[in-house]
Design an enzyme around this catalytic site. Structure first.
Site, PDB file in Angstrom:
ATOM      1  CG  HIS A 104      43.917  28.681  32.344  1.00  0.00           C
ATOM      2  ND1 HIS A 104      44.946  27.630  32.938  1.00  0.00           N
ATOM      3  CD2 HIS A 104      44.253  29.439  31.564  1.00  0.00           C
ATOM      4  CE1 HIS A 104      45.588  28.858  32.687  1.00  0.00           C
ATOM      5  NE2 HIS A 104      46.099  29.319  32.161  1.00  0.00           N
TER       6      HIS A 104
ATOM      7  CG  ASP B 145      39.176  30.449  36.266  1.00  0.00           C
ATOM      8  OD1 ASP B 145      39.535  31.587  36.579  1.00  0.00           O
ATOM      9  OD2 ASP B 145      39.928  29.398  35.270  1.00  0.00           O
TER      10      ASP B 145
ATOM     11  CD  GLN C  44      42.743  36.446  32.034  1.00  0.00           C
ATOM     12  OE1 GLN C  44      42.240  38.224  31.720  1.00  0.00           O
ATOM     13  NE2 GLN C  44      43.182  36.334  32.483  1.00  0.00           N
TER      14      GLN C  44
ATOM     15  CE  LYS D 189      45.969  35.084  35.593  1.00  0.00           C
ATOM     16  NZ  LYS D 189      46.964  34.535  34.501  1.00  0.00           N
TER      17      LYS D 189
ATOM     18  CB  CYS E 295      47.336  27.826  29.343  1.00  0.00           C
ATOM     19  SG  CYS E 295      48.937  27.875  30.002  1.00  0.00           S
TER      20      CYS E 295
HETATM   21  N1  PLP Z   1      41.660  30.560  34.887  1.00  0.00           N
HETATM   22  C1  PLP Z   1      42.239  31.442  33.423  1.00  0.00           C
HETATM   23  C2  PLP Z   1      40.696  31.862  32.798  1.00  0.00           C
HETATM   24  C3  PLP Z   1      43.206  32.194  33.283  1.00  0.00           C
HETATM   25  O1  PLP Z   1      43.645  33.321  32.673  1.00  0.00           O
HETATM   26  C4  PLP Z   1      44.327  31.529  33.983  1.00  0.00           C
HETATM   27  C5  PLP Z   1      46.153  32.216  34.239  1.00  0.00           C
HETATM   28  O2  PLP Z   1      46.475  33.019  32.898  1.00  0.00           O
HETATM   29  C6  PLP Z   1      44.353  30.933  35.452  1.00  0.00           C
HETATM   30  C7  PLP Z   1      43.430  30.151  35.457  1.00  0.00           C
HETATM   31  C8  PLP Z   1      45.626  30.628  36.454  1.00  0.00           C
HETATM   32  O3  PLP Z   1      46.512  31.430  37.151  1.00  0.00           O
HETATM   33  P1  PLP Z   1      46.958  31.322  37.603  1.00  0.00           P
HETATM   34  O4  PLP Z   1      48.040  31.004  36.368  1.00  0.00           O
HETATM   35  O5  PLP Z   1      47.352  32.192  37.814  1.00  0.00           O
HETATM   36  O6  PLP Z   1      47.093  30.457  39.063  1.00  0.00           O
END
Ligand code: PLP
Length: 418
Positions: free
Chosen positions: A135, A212, A215, A238, A376
């Site tokens: 992401h 990270d 998900q 999420k 993203c």
């Molecule tokens: N990393 C992953 C794999 C994501 O799916 C997301 C959000 O879609 C993020 C990071 C960023 O999360 P946040 O916008 O809640 O900080």
């Protein structure tokens, strides 16, 4: 072996209708006589009544600042806030709640690590290893760091099916690799990465790993100690929690060695104009008044998740994903992006030459909420030669009926654009 377990097939049935009843947002019509089929859970999941009620309780009875007050409300708020931290430590199986830092979400967790730990361990000429499926929030902070210190970014590729090229990992972990940042589950492909193997390989070369978990937190049982992750971060919104709140877990030796991320109230021991000393963990990383209510809400969400029968939930989620995959494959003109054998709750696809945005707009009028675009993950979509996909992403409350609504909606999309 991955340290996250998959469901056993002979699990008790999951009562999805009873579960759905906990989520008020799912019961609404989004257009006249058009009930909501919410399939955008990888972006943000809906919030169950116990979490909403916990927030209400906070604002009705406990609303006050934490840590600094002697009065009743401040004591109650502090107790609830620190209680939430304890719940989240249990959720991750962290050894100590002091290793749970409240953040605004995954993005802030990654920025916190890159600008503190990252600055300690990454220097000129070093390499930061990422993967092609990251992401943007697990790419850009590392690029900013690399630019600042004169390091470079290396990228572990993915296969056509959307799996990490684990065979390439040993050669990509070079003497110059200072840090690895990797997603546990891909938000675009749904791939569950072999996190345990990945971390073991990095550690064998003495390289710390930042995971990270945005998900994976909603879908997989987590155990940061079994994973041996150096850092693990996720977002509340999420995983049935509030927006604007998340968690960063770190190994104690790292967190203690790291400088603070931001300065201000609540993170200090003593302040004078000559010198300031900092508080210990976790407060060193929580400058200013934190997002108290939502931290408490997130703690409630973690408790809510931990109270579920996870074998049953995962069996249900996998069954819905399998059903959706079969149904979608049967729709002429669809192509699924991300067909790794180990997947969870994400179905990305393209539909002939129909622009994902057009498809998403028609689906919306049918009450079907999906996400369209690059999610993203622009470098990943470039790898597949696509500007975007249509992404249906599931939570435990989704049903086969939601999938049928998606498939029916796609017929309408074809009718209009095909
Ligand atoms: N990393 C992953 C794999 C994501 O799916 C997301 C959000 O879609 C993020 C990071 C960023 O999360 P946040 O916008 O809640 O900080």
């Amino acid at each position: 072996m991955p340290t996250t377990t998959r469901p056993t097939p002979e699990t008790a049935a999951f009562d999805v209708e009873a579960f759905r009843a906990d989520f008020p947002a799912l019961a609404q019509d989004v257009y006249e006589d058009t009930p909501l089929a919410y399939l955008d859970n990888a972006a943000t999941s809906q919030t169950p009544a116990p979490v909403i009620e916990r927030l209400e309780q906070f604002y009705c009875r406990e609303n006050s600042n934490v840590h600094r007050g002697v009065h009743r409300l401040s004591q109650d708020a502090t107790e609830a806030y620190e209680g939430a931290r304890t719940s989240l430590a249990r959720f991750l199986n962290a050894p100590d709640s002091e290793q749970i830092i409240f953040t605004r979400g995954t993005t802030e967790g990654l920025n916190l690590v890159s600008s503190t730990f990252g600055r300690m361990v990454v220097g000129e000429g070093d390499e930061i290893l990422l993967t092609e499926m990251e992401h943007h929030s697990n790419i850009v902070p590392w690029q900013m760091l690399a630019e600042q210190v004169g390091a470079s970014i290396e990228v572990l590729p993915v296969t056509n099916r959307g799996e990490l090229r684990m065979d390439r990992l040993p050669e990509m972990l070079t003497d110059d690799t200072a840090l690895v940042a990797v997603t546990h589950v891909s938000n675009t492909l749904g791939t569950v990465n072999p996190m345990g193997d990945f971390i073991d390989a990095a550690h064998a070369e003495g390289v710390p790993v930042v995971v990270d978990g945005a998900q994976s937190a909603p879908h997989l049982p987590l155990d940061v100690q079994a994973l041996d992750a150096d850092f693990f971060t996720f977002s509340g919104h999420k995983m049935f929690g509030p927006t604007g709140i998340g968690v960063l877990y770190g190994k104690r030796e790292h967190l203690e060695a790291m400088p603070p991320y931001q300065g201000g109230g609540d993170m200090i021991d003593q302040v004078s104009f000559e010198e300031t000393t900092y508080d210990g963990l976790p407060h060193k990383f929580e400058a200013g008044t934190p997002n108290i209510a939502d931290a408490i809400g997130l703690g409630r969400a973690a408790e809510y998740i931990m109270d579920l029968d996870w074998n049953a939930v995962q069996a249900h989620e996998d069954a819905v994903l399998e059903y959706a995959t079969e149904k979608l494959e049967a729709v002429e003109g669809t192509r699924i992006i991300g067909t790794a054998p180990d997947k969870t709750s994400v179905l990305s696809f393209v539909f002939d030459d129909i622009h994902p945005y057009d498809a998403g707009t028609v689906l919306d009028r049918e009450g079907v909420a999906v996400r369209t675009g690059h999610h993203c993950t622009q470098p990943l979509l470039k790898r597949y030669g696509l500007p975007g996909t249509i992404r249906a992403s599931f939570a435990a409350y989704n049903t086969r009926e939601d999938v049928d609504r998606l498939v029916d909606g796609l017929r309408k999309v074809r009718h209009m654009f095909g």
